[in-house]
Design a protein around this motif. Structure first.
Motif, PDB file in Angstrom:
ATOM      1  N   UNK A 140       5.531   3.898  16.974  1.00 54.58           N
ATOM      2  CA  UNK A 140       4.059   3.927  17.570  1.00 54.58           C
ATOM      3  C   UNK A 140       2.889   3.530  16.858  1.00 54.58           C
ATOM      4  N   UNK A 141       1.970   3.043  17.695  1.00 53.16           N
ATOM      5  CA  UNK A 141       0.783   2.577  16.967  1.00 53.16           C
ATOM      6  C   UNK A 141      -0.404   3.684  16.319  1.00 53.16           C
ATOM      7  N   UNK A 142      -0.995   3.353  15.624  1.00 56.78           N
ATOM      8  CA  UNK A 142      -1.964   4.705  15.313  1.00 56.78           C
ATOM      9  C   UNK A 142      -1.892   5.117  13.864  1.00 56.78           C
ATOM     10  N   UNK A 143      -2.765   5.928  13.394  1.00 56.98           N
ATOM     11  CA  UNK A 143      -2.824   6.351  12.071  1.00 56.98           C
ATOM     12  C   UNK A 143      -1.594   7.432  11.767  1.00 56.98           C
ATOM     13  N   UNK A 144      -1.399   7.361  10.490  1.00 56.49           N
ATOM     14  CA  UNK A 144      -0.208   8.341  10.041  1.00 56.49           C
ATOM     15  C   UNK A 144      -0.657   9.554   8.961  1.00 56.49           C
ATOM     16  N   UNK A 168      -3.627  23.962   6.720  1.00 62.17           N
ATOM     17  CA  UNK A 168      -2.197  24.087   6.759  1.00 62.17           C
ATOM     18  C   UNK A 168      -1.968  22.429   6.422  1.00 62.17           C
ATOM     19  N   UNK A 169      -1.162  22.284   5.634  1.00 62.97           N
ATOM     20  CA  UNK A 169      -0.743  20.862   5.146  1.00 62.97           C
ATOM     21  C   UNK A 169       0.610  20.741   5.536  1.00 62.97           C
ATOM     22  N   UNK A 170       0.588  19.597   6.583  1.00 63.85           N
ATOM     23  CA  UNK A 170       1.984  19.277   7.164  1.00 63.85           C
ATOM     24  C   UNK A 170       2.511  17.879   6.844  1.00 63.85           C
ATOM     25  N   UNK A 171       3.774  17.840   6.466  1.00 64.28           N
ATOM     26  CA  UNK A 171       4.302  16.533   6.300  1.00 64.28           C
ATOM     27  C   UNK A 171       5.641  16.247   7.175  1.00 64.28           C
ATOM     28  N   UNK A 172       5.404  15.158   8.042  1.00 63.03           N
ATOM     29  CA  UNK A 172       6.529  14.743   8.804  1.00 63.03           C
ATOM     30  C   UNK A 172       7.280  13.612   8.644  1.00 63.03           C
ATOM     31  N   UNK A 173       8.562  13.723   8.240  1.00 59.88           N
ATOM     32  CA  UNK A 173       9.463  12.572   7.539  1.00 59.88           C
ATOM     33  C   UNK A 173      10.627  12.390   8.412  1.00 59.88           C
ATOM     34  N   UNK A 174      10.957  10.982   8.363  1.00 62.01           N
ATOM     35  CA  UNK A 174      12.235  10.662   8.964  1.00 62.01           C
ATOM     36  C   UNK A 174      12.487   9.319   9.469  1.00 62.01           C
ATOM     37  N   UNK A 187      -4.821  24.244  17.252  1.00 57.23           N
ATOM     38  CA  UNK A 187      -5.377  25.203  17.924  1.00 57.23           C
ATOM     39  C   UNK A 187      -5.593  26.514  17.123  1.00 57.23           C
ATOM     40  N   UNK A 188      -4.863  26.447  15.980  1.00 57.20           N
ATOM     41  CA  UNK A 188      -5.280  27.726  15.154  1.00 57.20           C
ATOM     42  C   UNK A 188      -5.603  27.363  13.597  1.00 57.20           C
ATOM     43  N   UNK A 189      -5.214  26.154  13.068  1.00 56.96           N
ATOM     44  CA  UNK A 189      -5.552  25.804  11.720  1.00 56.96           C
ATOM     45  C   UNK A 189      -6.386  24.494  11.601  1.00 56.96           C
ATOM     46  N   UNK A 190      -6.664  24.465  10.380  1.00 63.22           N
ATOM     47  CA  UNK A 190      -7.334  23.031   9.973  1.00 63.22           C
ATOM     48  C   UNK A 190      -6.051  22.371   9.509  1.00 63.22           C
ATOM     49  N   UNK A 191      -5.646  21.160  10.059  1.00 63.54           N
ATOM     50  CA  UNK A 191      -4.292  20.696   9.740  1.00 63.54           C
ATOM     51  C   UNK A 191      -4.424  19.316   9.088  1.00 63.54           C
ATOM     52  N   UNK A 192      -4.157  19.191   7.703  1.00 64.50           N
ATOM     53  CA  UNK A 192      -4.144  18.174   7.254  1.00 64.50           C
ATOM     54  C   UNK A 192      -2.596  17.372   7.073  1.00 64.50           C
ATOM     55  N   UNK A 193      -2.397  16.342   7.694  1.00 63.61           N
ATOM     56  CA  UNK A 193      -1.003  15.894   7.903  1.00 63.61           C
ATOM     57  C   UNK A 193      -0.804  14.443   7.471  1.00 63.61           C
ATOM     58  N   UNK A 194       0.261  14.121   7.177  1.00 64.86           N
ATOM     59  CA  UNK A 194       1.093  12.836   6.607  1.00 64.86           C
ATOM     60  C   UNK A 194       2.137  12.370   7.306  1.00 64.86           C
ATOM     61  N   UNK A 195       2.408  11.571   7.825  1.00 58.45           N
ATOM     62  CA  UNK A 195       3.613  10.868   8.292  1.00 58.45           C
ATOM     63  C   UNK A 195       4.310   9.713   7.491  1.00 58.45           C
ATOM     64  N   UNK A 196       5.710  10.185   7.035  1.00 53.14           N
ATOM     65  CA  UNK A 196       6.250   9.118   6.230  1.00 53.14           C
ATOM     66  C   UNK A 196       7.587   8.829   6.961  1.00 53.14           C
ATOM     67  N   UNK A 197       7.746   7.907   7.730  1.00 51.79           N
ATOM     68  CA  UNK A 197       8.766   7.727   8.480  1.00 51.79           C
ATOM     69  C   UNK A 197       9.013   6.195   8.656  1.00 51.79           C
ATOM     70  N   UNK A 198      10.329   5.440   8.801  1.00 49.32           N
ATOM     71  CA  UNK A 198      10.418   4.332   9.455  1.00 49.32           C
ATOM     72  C   UNK A 198      11.949   3.974  10.233  1.00 49.32           C
ATOM     73  N   UNK A 199      11.858   3.372  11.261  1.00 45.40           N
ATOM     74  CA  UNK A 199      13.003   3.202  11.795  1.00 45.40           C
ATOM     75  C   UNK A 199      14.296   2.545  10.970  1.00 45.40           C
ATOM     76  N   UNK A 200      15.334   3.306  11.555  1.00 43.34           N
ATOM     77  CA  UNK A 200      16.454   2.965  10.641  1.00 43.34           C
ATOM     78  C   UNK A 200      16.750   3.657   9.345  1.00 43.34           C
TER      79      UNK A 200
END
Length: 237
Positions: free
Chosen positions: A33-37, A47-53, A79-92
């Motif tokens: 998917x295109x867009x910021x990570x 709330x500091x959120x990390x999405x990986x995979x 809806x409830x928090x100030x979310x600081x997030x980061x995505x670290x993911x790659x196909x395969x």
């Protein structure tokens, strides 16, 4: 069943190899998917959120990150928090690939991580026991390098329902995914910082991406909302 299952796999092995090659050749290769990570959205307590995979974490199957897992998750949490997030993911990405990538990053702090892994490991020759050892290494790395307090492990999807896979390959991979999940559930029960995310009920054939292998927008939305619900509950405890 274990012994019979192994005998069946041995008898089917040549066919499974051929089917695996065929699936790789004919399945459409969809982009991430295109867009910021990463970014910040919402107001309130931080709330500091990390999405990986893997490719599902990277949003393969939809056009933009806002439609993908990280977008659906962070929008719900905002809806409830100030979310600081980061995505670290790659196909395969297999589990060992993600561990290698995370080790290259500078230490930082996150409150929660959502993990999407397992499909590529199921497709590899890796044993279930070795996979669980890698999951334990990943969890330890997240706790030490990123000070994560809440770890959400997504169950491996039911690969016996993937339209892209022909029989008997679909059945065999489905059995393997079940075995991975049985051990993953046991692992999460033994660690208070971990919790399983289950999205099997959302995996309707018509809701999958055009490749018959990745989630579509509805599945990402249900997945993000389910994970957000677990995070909110844990964060408020």
């Amino acid at each position: 069943m274990g012994m019979l299952h192994n005998v069946i796999l041995i008898l089917l092995a040549p066919l499974l190899v051929l089917q695996g090659r065929y699936v790789r050749r004919v399945t459409p290769k969809l982009p991430e998917a295109a867009g910021g990570r990463g970014g910040t959205l919402g107001e309130g307590r931080r709330l500091r959120v990390l999405v990986v995979g893997d490719s599902a974490a990277a949003g393969v199957g939809v056009d933009t990150q806002s439609q993908a897992l990280s977008g659906c998750l962070t929008r719900e949490l905002a809806r409830q928090y100030r979310v600081d997030w980061l995505l670290v993911a790659q196909s395969g990405n297999k589990t060992e690939d993600l561990i290698h990538t995370l080790k290259q990053l500078d230490p930082s702090e996150f409150d929660v991580v959502l993990i999407s892994l397992g499909v590529n490991d199921v497709l590899s020759p890796l044993s279930v026991s070795r996979w669980i050892e890698q999951q334990e290494s990943l969890i330890e790395l997240l706790k030490t390098q990123f000070a994560v307090k809440h770890i959400l492990l997504t169950r491996v999807p039911p690969m016996n329902q993937f339209p892209a896979l022909p029989q008997p390959l679909r059945w065999c991979l489905g059995q393997r995914a079940k075995a991975f999940n049985t051990r993953l559930a046991k692992l999460s029960l033994g660690d208070d910082d971990c919790e399983l995310v289950n999205i099997e009920q959302a995996l309707e054939r018509q809701d999958m991406a055009v490749d018959g292998f990745h989630p579509g927008s509805r599945i990402y939305r249900v997945w993000g909302e389910n994970a957000a619900g677990l995070i909110v509950r844990r964060a408020e405890l």
